[in-house]
Enzyme design. Structure first.
Site, PDB file in Angstrom:
ATOM      1  N   HIS A  29       0.842  -1.197   0.000  1.00 55.60           N
ATOM      2  CA  HIS A  29       0.000   0.000   0.000  1.00 55.60           C
ATOM      3  C   HIS A  29       0.874   1.242   0.000  1.00 55.60           C
ATOM      4  CE1 HIS A  29      -4.140  -1.533   1.579  1.00 55.60           C
ATOM      5  NE2 HIS A  29      -3.714  -2.200   0.528  1.00 55.60           N
ATOM      6  N   TYR A  57      -9.141   5.879   7.375  1.00 58.00           N
ATOM      7  CA  TYR A  57      -9.226   6.297   8.777  1.00 58.00           C
ATOM      8  C   TYR A  57     -10.254   7.418   8.842  1.00 58.00           C
ATOM      9  CZ  TYR A  57      -4.924   3.813  10.069  1.00 58.00           C
ATOM     10  OH  TYR A  57      -3.983   2.847  10.321  1.00 58.00           O
ATOM     11  N   PRO A  99      -3.830   0.810  18.670  1.00 57.79           N
ATOM     12  CA  PRO A  99      -3.543   0.285  17.325  1.00 57.79           C
ATOM     13  C   PRO A  99      -3.680   1.292  16.185  1.00 57.79           C
ATOM     14  CG  PRO A  99      -5.637  -0.578  18.157  1.00 57.79           C
ATOM     15  CD  PRO A  99      -5.022   0.192  19.276  1.00 57.79           C
ATOM     16  N   LYS A 147       1.370   0.246  14.969  1.00 60.61           N
ATOM     17  CA  LYS A 147       2.767   0.153  15.394  1.00 60.61           C
ATOM     18  C   LYS A 147       3.094  -1.061  16.271  1.00 60.61           C
ATOM     19  CE  LYS A 147       4.591   3.588  13.352  1.00 60.61           C
ATOM     20  NZ  LYS A 147       4.336   3.009  12.044  1.00 60.61           N
ATOM     21  N   TYR A 179       4.206   6.715   9.815  1.00 61.36           N
ATOM     22  CA  TYR A 179       3.349   5.566   9.511  1.00 61.36           C
ATOM     23  C   TYR A 179       4.148   4.464   8.804  1.00 61.36           C
ATOM     24  CZ  TYR A 179      -1.015   3.095   8.578  1.00 61.36           C
ATOM     25  OH  TYR A 179      -2.017   2.158   8.555  1.00 61.36           O
TER      26      TYR A 179
HETATM   27  C1  FAD Z   1      -6.843  -7.664  20.318  1.00 64.27           C
HETATM   28  C2  FAD Z   1      -5.585  -7.061  19.729  1.00 64.27           C
HETATM   29  C3  FAD Z   1      -5.624  -6.410  18.483  1.00 64.27           C
HETATM   30  C4  FAD Z   1      -4.479  -5.857  17.933  1.00 64.27           C
HETATM   31  N1  FAD Z   1      -4.536  -5.199  16.740  1.00 64.27           N
HETATM   32  C5  FAD Z   1      -3.423  -4.639  16.235  1.00 64.27           C
HETATM   33  C6  FAD Z   1      -3.422  -3.937  15.024  1.00 64.27           C
HETATM   34  O1  FAD Z   1      -4.453  -3.817  14.372  1.00 64.27           O
HETATM   35  N2  FAD Z   1      -2.251  -3.392  14.573  1.00 64.27           N
HETATM   36  C7  FAD Z   1      -1.076  -3.513  15.279  1.00 64.27           C
HETATM   37  O2  FAD Z   1      -0.017  -3.059  14.847  1.00 64.27           O
HETATM   38  N3  FAD Z   1      -1.041  -4.176  16.431  1.00 64.27           N
HETATM   39  C8  FAD Z   1      -2.175  -4.733  16.911  1.00 64.27           C
HETATM   40  N4  FAD Z   1      -2.127  -5.398  18.078  1.00 64.27           N
HETATM   41  C9  FAD Z   1      -0.842  -5.503  18.709  1.00 64.27           C
HETATM   42  C10 FAD Z   1      -0.029  -6.645  18.110  1.00 64.27           C
HETATM   43  O3  FAD Z   1      -0.850  -7.742  17.851  1.00 64.27           O
HETATM   44  C11 FAD Z   1       1.059  -6.956  19.119  1.00 64.27           C
HETATM   45  O4  FAD Z   1       1.899  -5.825  19.207  1.00 64.27           O
HETATM   46  C12 FAD Z   1       1.865  -8.191  18.779  1.00 64.27           C
HETATM   47  O5  FAD Z   1       1.073  -9.352  18.907  1.00 64.27           O
HETATM   48  C13 FAD Z   1       3.065  -8.292  19.719  1.00 64.27           C
HETATM   49  O6  FAD Z   1       3.652  -9.552  19.598  1.00 64.27           O
HETATM   50  P1  FAD Z   1       4.338 -10.238  20.838  1.00 64.27           P
HETATM   51  O7  FAD Z   1       4.874 -11.531  20.312  1.00 64.27           O
HETATM   52  O8  FAD Z   1       5.264  -9.290  21.486  1.00 64.27           O
HETATM   53  O9  FAD Z   1       3.184 -10.494  21.894  1.00 64.27           O
HETATM   54  P2  FAD Z   1       1.876 -11.526  21.792  1.00 64.27           P
HETATM   55  O10 FAD Z   1       1.447 -11.567  20.377  1.00 64.27           O
HETATM   56  O11 FAD Z   1       0.997 -11.057  22.839  1.00 64.27           O
HETATM   57  O12 FAD Z   1       2.538 -12.898  22.146  1.00 64.27           O
HETATM   58  C14 FAD Z   1       2.900 -13.249  23.462  1.00 64.27           C
HETATM   59  C15 FAD Z   1       2.786 -14.740  23.613  1.00 64.27           C
HETATM   60  O13 FAD Z   1       3.218 -15.095  24.932  1.00 64.27           O
HETATM   61  C16 FAD Z   1       2.319 -16.049  25.466  1.00 64.27           C
HETATM   62  N5  FAD Z   1       2.361 -15.993  26.917  1.00 64.27           N
HETATM   63  C17 FAD Z   1       1.790 -15.081  27.728  1.00 64.27           C
HETATM   64  N6  FAD Z   1       2.043 -15.366  29.006  1.00 64.27           N
HETATM   65  C18 FAD Z   1       2.798 -16.466  29.022  1.00 64.27           C
HETATM   66  C19 FAD Z   1       3.372 -17.232  30.055  1.00 64.27           C
HETATM   67  N7  FAD Z   1       3.199 -16.925  31.339  1.00 64.27           N
HETATM   68  N8  FAD Z   1       4.106 -18.318  29.720  1.00 64.27           N
HETATM   69  C20 FAD Z   1       4.291 -18.663  28.409  1.00 64.27           C
HETATM   70  N9  FAD Z   1       3.746 -17.968  27.395  1.00 64.27           N
HETATM   71  C21 FAD Z   1       3.021 -16.875  27.680  1.00 64.27           C
HETATM   72  C22 FAD Z   1       0.967 -15.660  24.890  1.00 64.27           C
HETATM   73  O14 FAD Z   1       0.043 -16.729  24.896  1.00 64.27           O
HETATM   74  C23 FAD Z   1       1.365 -15.237  23.475  1.00 64.27           C
HETATM   75  O15 FAD Z   1       1.312 -16.305  22.559  1.00 64.27           O
HETATM   76  C24 FAD Z   1      -3.258  -5.953  18.635  1.00 64.27           C
HETATM   77  C25 FAD Z   1      -3.204  -6.612  19.872  1.00 64.27           C
HETATM   78  C26 FAD Z   1      -4.353  -7.154  20.434  1.00 64.27           C
HETATM   79  C27 FAD Z   1      -4.276  -7.845  21.783  1.00 64.27           C
END
Ligand code: FAD
Length: 400
Positions: free
Chosen positions: A75, A203, A295, A299, A387
């Site tokens: 995009h 948006y 969101p 980012k 962005y």
């Molecule tokens: C509902 C929602 C919608 C979102 N929408 C957007 C969006 O539109 N655009 C955007 O940029 N970002 C969005 N985000 C943010 C984006 O998804 C996150 O920034 C991204 O998932 C971060 O990845 P991560 O691996 O750091 O964390 P996560 O994806 O949260 O992964 C963490 C992992 O650790 C595991 N875990 C947790 N606790 C424990 C434990 N005690 N022991 C072992 N494992 C554990 C969890 O099960 C999970 O699988 C959204 C987040 C959410 C919650």
């Protein structure tokens, strides 16, 4: 208690943990991922979908970018909708860069497939994960699986376990500072197998509240509307969602939008959060474990990828070159980028949402800023360059 050893224990199999595991494996560094959920559960979570160019490049660097390049949608801009009309912010013309639309679920799929192909160890449904002795040279992690307690000795622990994870919670309160703002609204989102209303994201700032028309593919849409913080998904039928979304769009988009049954519907709270620092001895936080953004600026996933890029390189340097320079600079390097993304996400949220407490003057100021944005190349460029993602050179230049 069954015991084993690895170089890096990674807590969490979200995008941060899986991507870090892939980068480390590519460098010949052994790692084990511990995840409290099942692989199917992790794959079913619908979350982010907009990749900065640097994130897309990192997936290539990790060797998992092929499907994203084939199926992702490049995009070159977004549309801002207000006062009944849409205005395009042209990223390519303003910055020479673009973003790629490719769902977090697909990235997770690709990373899990790659990990399976190289025989990497991922332990799913690991309960009671606990971190030990990360302030010494001999850290370890314990967990329970099928009623048996296990122990993993390691050189370093990567806390990639998201906002509700155990890693950040294991740090003594006196060693960590947190900064937080909870917004007085949420996002109600639906996923539907319908063609997107526009080929780029819209948006919308509207009197009734914010709306976002996003997508995951040419036949799958992801739409959001601002809702109240205490709203419930059950209170929203599909028809009620589509009606409300149409009201918040310009007449042309409202008329041409194709609706259909939702295949997922959820409410996400909006929060800005940062924990400082991100290193505690031999424990490092990465991704949502260390920070959350609303969101609006897309980012969250991109910041997680940036942390992993820094952390992967730092750990490779520490283990293969016996240099602590990377791990010593990890926290300040990440935090500089994180705070810029926090600022941008807060600003874009403030510009586009209806705030209960800012009243008529707040709406007038938003309108003035939106008009300035779409009328000024300088202002539009500031939006565009944030962005698409600030270049990593910005951090490198200010590396102490
Ligand atoms: C509902 C929602 C919608 C979102 N929408 C957007 C969006 O539109 N655009 C955007 O940029 N970002 C969005 N985000 C943010 C984006 O998804 C996150 O920034 C991204 O998932 C971060 O990845 P991560 O691996 O750091 O964390 P996560 O994806 O949260 O992964 C963490 C992992 O650790 C595991 N875990 C947790 N606790 C424990 C434990 N005690 N022991 C072992 N494992 C554990 C969890 O099960 C999970 O699988 C959204 C987040 C959410 C919650």
């Amino acid at each position: 208690m069954p015991e084993r050893r690895t170089q890096i224990a990674i807590i969490g199999a979200g995008p941060s943990g899986l991507l870090l595991g892939q980068l480390l494996h590519n460098a010949g560094i052994d790692n084990v991922i511990l995840e409290r959920r099942s692989a199917d559960y992790v794959l079913a979570r619908v979350r982010a979908g907009v990749l900065e160019q640097t994130t897309a490049d990192l997936l290539d660097e990790a060797g998992v970018g092929a499907r994203m390049r084939r199926e992702g949608l490049p995009h070159g801009g977004i549309e801002l909708s207000f006062a009944g009309a849409r205005h395009r912010i042209d990223f390519r013309a303003l910055t020479g860069k673009q973003v790629v639309i490719y769902g977090q679920t697909e990235i997770t799929h690709d990373l899990m497939d790659a990990r399976r192909a190289f025989g990497g160890t991922s332990i799913y449904e690991a309960s009671d994960v606990a971190l030990h002795d990360f302030d010494t040279d001999t850290p370890s992690v314990t967990w329970r699986k099928d009623g048996v307690e296990h122990r993993l000795a390691c050189d370093f622990i990567a806390g990639c376990d998201g906002y509700h994870g155990v890693s950040r919670a294991s740090v003594p309160a006196s060693s960590i500072a947190t900064y937080e703002r909870v917004y007085p609204f949420g996002w109600l989102g639906i996923l539907a197998d319908t063609p997107p209303v526009s080929h780029e994201l819209i948006y919308s700032n509207h009197e009734r509240g914010f709306a976002l028309c996003s997508m995951r593919s040419p036949s799958r849409t992801r739409y959001y509307i601002q809702c109240s913080a205490d709203d419930s998904v059950d209170a929203w039928s599909d028809d009620a969602f589509w009606d409300e979304l149409r009201r918040r769009l310009d007449p042309q988009a409202a008329q041409s939008m194709i609706t259909g049954p939702s295949i997922e519907k959820s409410i996400a709270p909006l929060r800005s959060f940062v924990a400082e620092p991100m290193r505690f001895g031999r424990l490092f936080l990465a991704g949502d474990a260390g920070h959350i953004v609303p969101p609006t600026g897309a980012k969250g996933l991109n910041l997680a990828a940036a942390d992993v890029r820094f952390l992967g390189h730092a750990l490779i340097e520490a283990l293969l070159e016996r240099s602590d320079a990377g791990i010593d600079h990890y926290s300040p390097m990440c935090l500089r980028r994180i705070w810029k993304a926090e600022r941008f996400s807060w600003w874009f949220t403030s510009l586009t949402h209806r705030f209960p407490d800012t009243g008529a003057i707040g709406r007038k100021l938003q309108r003035a800023e939106l008009e300035y944005l779409v009328g000024s190349r300088a202002a539009a460029t500031a939006l565009a360059e944030n962005y698409v993602g600030l270049p990593f050179e910005v951090e490198a230049a200010s590396h102490p």
